[in-house]
Design an enzyme around this catalytic site. Structure first.
Site, PDB file in Angstrom:
ATOM      1  N   SER A 256      92.739 151.452  81.059  1.00 16.78           N
ATOM      2  CA  SER A 256      91.537 151.402  81.898  1.00 16.78           C
ATOM      3  C   SER A 256      90.797 150.099  81.631  1.00 16.78           C
ATOM      4  O   SER A 256      91.207 149.291  80.803  1.00 16.78           O
ATOM      5  CB  SER A 256      90.614 152.583  81.575  1.00 16.78           C
ATOM      6  OG  SER A 256      89.992 152.346  80.321  1.00 16.78           O
ATOM      7  N   LYS A 257      89.687 149.936  82.332  1.00 16.91           N
ATOM      8  CA  LYS A 257      88.852 148.739  82.207  1.00 16.91           C
ATOM      9  C   LYS A 257      88.511 148.405  80.751  1.00 16.91           C
ATOM     10  O   LYS A 257      88.338 147.248  80.393  1.00 16.91           O
ATOM     11  CB  LYS A 257      87.536 148.946  82.969  1.00 16.91           C
ATOM     12  CG  LYS A 257      87.656 148.661  84.435  1.00 16.91           C
ATOM     13  CD  LYS A 257      86.821 147.420  84.793  1.00 16.91           C
ATOM     14  CE  LYS A 257      87.180 146.844  86.132  1.00 16.91           C
ATOM     15  NZ  LYS A 257      88.112 145.740  86.065  1.00 16.91           N
ATOM     16  N   ARG A 258      88.402 149.445  79.951  1.00 16.03           N
ATOM     17  CA  ARG A 258      88.047 149.238  78.545  1.00 16.03           C
ATOM     18  C   ARG A 258      89.056 148.342  77.832  1.00 16.03           C
ATOM     19  O   ARG A 258      88.744 147.686  76.856  1.00 16.03           O
ATOM     20  CB  ARG A 258      88.010 150.580  77.794  1.00 16.03           C
ATOM     21  CG  ARG A 258      86.751 151.376  77.981  1.00 16.03           C
ATOM     22  CD  ARG A 258      86.802 152.646  77.181  1.00 16.03           C
ATOM     23  NE  ARG A 258      87.941 153.473  77.554  1.00 16.03           N
ATOM     24  CZ  ARG A 258      88.914 153.823  76.740  1.00 16.03           C
ATOM     25  NH1 ARG A 258      88.913 153.419  75.492  1.00 16.03           N
ATOM     26  NH2 ARG A 258      89.894 154.589  77.161  1.00 16.03           N
ATOM     27  N   HIS A 259      90.285 148.342  78.343  1.00 16.03           N
ATOM     28  CA  HIS A 259      91.322 147.540  77.693  1.00 16.03           C
ATOM     29  C   HIS A 259      91.381 146.109  78.215  1.00 16.03           C
ATOM     30  O   HIS A 259      92.261 145.358  77.841  1.00 16.03           O
ATOM     31  CB  HIS A 259      92.686 148.208  77.875  1.00 16.03           C
ATOM     32  CG  HIS A 259      92.759 149.581  77.289  1.00 16.03           C
ATOM     33  ND1 HIS A 259      92.822 150.727  78.044  1.00 16.03           N
ATOM     34  CD2 HIS A 259      92.725 149.988  75.998  1.00 16.03           C
ATOM     35  CE1 HIS A 259      92.863 151.781  77.249  1.00 16.03           C
ATOM     36  NE2 HIS A 259      92.794 151.356  76.003  1.00 16.03           N
ATOM     37  N   GLY A 260      90.466 145.743  79.099  1.00 13.63           N
ATOM     38  CA  GLY A 260      90.476 144.371  79.632  1.00 13.63           C
ATOM     39  C   GLY A 260      90.715 144.387  81.133  1.00 13.63           C
ATOM     40  O   GLY A 260      90.425 145.382  81.798  1.00 13.63           O
TER      41      GLY A 260
END
Ligand code: GLU
Length: 482
Positions: A256-260
């Site tokens: 997800s976005k949390r990973h970049g």
């Protein structure tokens, strides 16, 4: 067997890593088997579908270099024998098949309102029953239906699912997966407003477009038994299914976005090459028996097959992707490298014609970069006024004897003929010897004076590309500071 695959995005956002991988595998499989790759836009969610998303998805797939044989050309036009490829332009087809199912007693109108459905769900949860539709409208009499109609209710249409037994999906990657029919709801196939739902439109289109293999993310595995039942009810043979493994971030949670960055166009902006993205995404859930890592040109198409797809989740690792990008950058011809780097150079204010020419500086520095976006920062030393880093000025240039070295070498460069890397290197090395100086005592100050930095291009390559007058000028200017 004629291979026909499709990528069928819902245009409710950008093309993310998972969607890009699905597109790639469908494309690879079609190309590998000389089949046809179809692009179909599943825009039946009127609230969330946007034209901007369609454009972003088409741009992303084009950037990845995954050409499609049939499908949309742009927002207005389609190309191919089964057009249109936008589902909202195919409503009559879906409605015809819903009517066919209704006539055969396999679909029925449902008059439940959203509030009634919500209440039903809450009751089921409270009673610890599965929160699926309780099929109450299956049993409506003609009179009850007429009353609902008279009250102004417009029905949705539901598919009559078997209540007992199981539905088995034979998946090319997952193997045999059995689903309990009691847990498969009578799903809505046509909404009250007349549009189809995903599960229905997908079946009708995959059949009518003669899709042979449905290759998609494993979040759709749970939709497959319902779709299989719809094929059966319509008297159609389903395509083969292949559900790709989930993609996780390095911490083991769903990517997800949390990973970049998650959107393909973000990767483009970050300076990744389409061929490196294809190579990396190709290995995100598929491998060869010898775990080969690098694929150039058409090698991926030649090597790919569904048999190498794995069930286990794949881990998205941006460090590996970045390494791979560097490998692909180094394979580019000088001209291709420059073309790919151009937008990044332009952004940094570096547009030609420049002195020295960009193709020379990019060729000299490009191969040390992992990302296209790194290139401007490395070649700018040739064009911008020298700005000394503290390490270059205090740590290198301010050492005793440096001023004299810089002036001596400036003199050497003024007389060097031809002004070429090899000759320059010979002259400067001979100078070190004559003066009994270690090469480092000369090379480090030269680099610092010419570029303001303590690292960068190969020294003699830099002196050649920088040109005689700029090199001499910079050496003298640095000497004047000391
Ligand atoms: N429109 C669906 C999606 O974007 C496609 C699923 C499928 O490939 O059947 O997830």
């Amino acid at each position: 067997m004629t291979i026909r695959t499709r990528f069928a995005p819902s245009p409710t956002g950008y093309l993310h890593i998972g969607g890009a991988r699905t597109t790639l595998y469908n494309w690879l499989f079609a190309r590998r088997h000389k089949g046809t790759f179809v692009l179909r836009i599943e825009d039946t969610d009127e609230v969330r579908s946007t034209e901007d998303s369609v454009t972003a998805i088409l741009d992303s797939i084009r950037w990845l270099g995954l050409d499609w044989d049939e499908g949309p050309v742009d927002l207005a036009a389609d190309r191919g024998p089964y057009a249109p490829y936008y589902q909202m332009k195919r409503l009559e087809l879906y409605q015809k098949h819903v009517r066919g199912l209704a006539d055969a007693g396999k679909a029925y109108p449902c008059y439940c309102t959203r509030e009634e459905l919500d209440a039903m769900r809450k009751e089921a949860v409270a009673a610890k029953r599965p929160a699926v539709y309780d099929e109450r409208c299956r049993r409506l009499t003609d009179r009850q239906k007429a009353e609902h109609e008279a009250a102004g209710r417009r029905p949705s249409w539901r598919f009559h699912m078997p209540e007992t037994g199981e539905t088995v999906v034979d998946d090319m990657i997952r193997g045999r997966v059995a689903f309990d029919n009691a847990l498969l709801p009578d799903l809505v196939i046509q909404k009250a407003a007349g549009g189809p739902t995903y599960n229905f439109a997908c079946v009708v289109d995959d059949h009518c477009m003669e899709i042979s293999h449905v290759i998609r993310g494993d979040e759709h595995l749970s939709n497959t038994p319902s779709q299989a039942r719809i094929y059966e009810a319509l008297g159609w043979t389903p395509p083969k299914f292949a559900h790709l493994s989930m993609i996780l971030g390095p911490d083991g949670s769903k990517l997800s976005k949390r990973h970049g960055a998650t959107s393909v166009l973000e990767y483009k902006a970050l300076g990744f090459l389409p061929e490196a993205m294809r190579n990396y995404l190709g290995l995100l859930g598929w491998s060869t028996t010898d775990s080969r890592q690098l694929f150039f040109g058409t090698e991926l198409v030649e090597a790919f097959d569904l048999a190498g797809c794995q069930k286990n989740p794949a881990i998205f690792d941006q460090t590996k992707l970045t390494w791979m990008n560097g490998e692909h950058l180094r394979k580019l011809s000088r001209q291709d490298l420059l073309e790919h780097a151009e937008p990044f150079l332009k952004n940094a204010g570096l547009t030609g014609p420049l002195d020295p020419p960009l193709d020379r500086t990019v060729a000299l520095e490009g191969e040390k970069c992992k990302l296209l976006a790194d290139i401007p920062g490395r070649v700018e030393i040739f064009y911008k006024d020298v700005v000394f880093t503290p390490k270059a000025l205090d740590g290198v240039l301010k050492k005793p004897g440096v001023k004299e070295i810089l002036l001596d070498v400036a003199g050497l460069l003024e007389g060097a003929e031809p002004y070429a890397e090899k000759v320059l290197e010979e002259r400067i090395r001979a100078y070190c010897e004559a003066k009994a100086l270690k090469t480092g005592q000369v090379f480090h100050p030269l680099r610092a004076a010419l570029s303001g930095r303590t690292e960068g291009p190969t020294l003699f390559g830099m002196i050649e590309v920088l040109g005689r007058s700029k090199s001499v000028g910079r050496l003298k200017a640095a000497a004047a500071l000391l």
